[in-house]
Structures are given as C-alpha cells and as structure tokens.
Scaffold this motif. Structure first.
Motif, PDB file in Angstrom:
ATOM      1  N   GLN A   4      -3.571  11.611  -2.919  1.00 24.11           N
ATOM      2  CA  GLN A   4      -2.747  10.662  -3.658  1.00 24.11           C
ATOM      3  C   GLN A   4      -1.415  10.355  -2.984  1.00 24.11           C
ATOM      4  N   ARG A   5      -1.158  10.941  -1.814  1.00 24.20           N
ATOM      5  CA  ARG A   5       0.178  10.827  -1.223  1.00 24.20           C
ATOM      6  C   ARG A   5       0.574   9.395  -0.861  1.00 24.20           C
ATOM      7  N   ASN A   6      -0.366   8.517  -0.599  1.00 23.96           N
ATOM      8  CA  ASN A   6      -0.032   7.135  -0.243  1.00 23.96           C
ATOM      9  C   ASN A   6      -0.211   6.162  -1.399  1.00 23.96           C
ATOM     10  N   ALA A   7      -0.541   6.676  -2.572  1.00 26.54           N
ATOM     11  CA  ALA A   7      -0.722   5.808  -3.739  1.00 26.54           C
ATOM     12  C   ALA A   7       0.636   5.255  -4.179  1.00 26.54           C
ATOM     13  N   PRO A   8       0.687   3.985  -4.533  1.00 27.83           N
ATOM     14  CA  PRO A   8       1.956   3.418  -5.004  1.00 27.83           C
ATOM     15  C   PRO A   8       2.343   4.041  -6.346  1.00 27.83           C
ATOM     16  N   LEU A   9       3.622   4.298  -6.513  1.00 22.84           N
ATOM     17  CA  LEU A   9       4.141   4.891  -7.744  1.00 22.84           C
ATOM     18  C   LEU A   9       5.186   3.981  -8.351  1.00 22.84           C
TER      19      LEU A   9
END
Length: 51
Positions: A4-9
């Motif tokens: 999930q590290r590159n998922a937009p938040l």
C-alpha cells in the motif's frame, strides 16, 4: 504496508487512521480508510485477535 506504500492518501485516511490507532469506538469509523488497519489485530472482548 509494502503493498500500500504507493497508494494515494487523503485527509479521510488520516481521520480514520487516528480513530483506529486510538481505538475510538464510533459509527463513523471506516476500517477501509484506516492506513494501519492491516498492521494491527482486532480487539475482541479485550483480547487481541489476529485478522
């Protein structure tokens, strides 16, 4: 978390993540928006159970 590290938040993720970290019991809490939900177990009757 690696997956999930590159998922937009967004701000929504911060709000729900803080509720989860502080273990706030609320009807507005959405675990799907909690950044850390997959990193911790779920409390069941005061006992930590794995997800």
């Amino acid at each position: 978390m690696q997956q999930q590290r590159n998922a937009p938040l967004s701000q929504d993720n911060l709000f729900h993540s803080m509720l989860g970290l502080l273990q706030v019991d609320s009807t507005v809490y959405d675990p799907s928006l909690d950044m850390f939900a997959g990193c911790r177990g779920v409390m069941t009757d005061g006992v930590l159970a794995s997800q």
